[in-house]
Design an enzyme around this catalytic site. Structure first.
Site, mmCIF file in Angstrom:
data_model
loop_
_atom_site.group_PDB
_atom_site.id
_atom_site.type_symbol
_atom_site.label_atom_id
_atom_site.label_comp_id
_atom_site.label_asym_id
_atom_site.label_seq_id
_atom_site.Cartn_x
_atom_site.Cartn_y
_atom_site.Cartn_z
ATOM 1 N N GLU A 62 0.805 -1.221 0.000
ATOM 2 C CA GLU A 62 0.000 0.000 0.000
ATOM 3 C C GLU A 62 0.837 1.271 0.000
ATOM 4 O OE1 GLU A 62 -1.276 0.585 4.631
ATOM 5 O OE2 GLU A 62 -2.400 -0.895 3.465
ATOM 6 N N GLU A 86 3.775 1.454 -1.739
ATOM 7 C CA GLU A 86 4.651 1.384 -2.913
ATOM 8 C C GLU A 86 3.978 2.028 -4.120
ATOM 9 O OE1 GLU A 86 7.551 -2.421 -3.032
ATOM 10 O OE2 GLU A 86 5.435 -2.918 -3.194
#
Length: 180
Positions: free
Chosen positions: A138, A140
């Site tokens: 989440e 990245e």
């Protein structure tokens, strides 16, 4: 001479998600006591994804330590101690690039910062890539770039790629597979 260097104590200063920061008390060959920093890394793996055209899939992502975006080979931390590098590399390939492969071959192993950290990164070459989908963490945000080996070598020698595992892996791949 190294056999005369002795660790007297290792003290955990901070434990993070990936790194443990330790202060080592060392006795040097002349009998003096010194304090050394040591970072324990839980381990990682990386992959050089080679397309059917012979290009390499790279990931561009923001790296807060450098405060900028970098171009790297896909890589990530082991999920658990002792996880085989090949399993981690295959997972990171799919998560970061949206491609998977059952055709991974070990290329090299890189210790990224031997002066103060034990991070060990086995690197694999992945061929016969099959389109799948990215499955990013989440936090990245990754763009996939497709480059030729020559383009990557040019970026390395211009100082545009500075990541040690990426430099070592691209040059090792070129030396091993692009023999004239």
């Amino acid at each position: 001479m190294a056999e005369h260097i002795k660790r007297i104590e290792r003290k955990l200063v901070y434990q993070g998600n990936i790194l443990g920061f330790y202060e080592d008390t060392m006795q040097t060959p002349d009998g003096k006591i010194a304090k050394w920093d040591f970072l324990h890394h839980k381990g990682a793996a990386a992959v050089v994804p080679v397309t059917d055209k012979g290009t390499i899939l790279m990931v561009e992502q923001y790296r807060p330590a450098l405060e900028r975006f970098t171009l790297e080979i896909p890589a990530g931390a082991l999920d658990a101690p002792g996880e085989p590098g090949e399993i981690c590399a295959a997972r990171e390939l799919e998560e970061e690039t949206g491609y998977r492969s059952d055709d991974l071959e070990w290329l090299i192993t890189v210790h990224t910062a031997v002066a103060f950290c034990d991070e060990k990164v086995p690197v694999y070459v992945a061929r016969n890539l099959v389109a799948s989908r990215q499955n990013l963490d989440e936090d990245e945000f990754i763009d996939v770039k497709e480059c030729t080996v020559e383009e990557l070598k040019e970026k390395i020698f211009k100082g545009e790629i500075e990541d040690s595992k990426t430099i070592a892996s691209i040059l090792a791949y070129d030396a091993k597979y692009n023999k004239a």
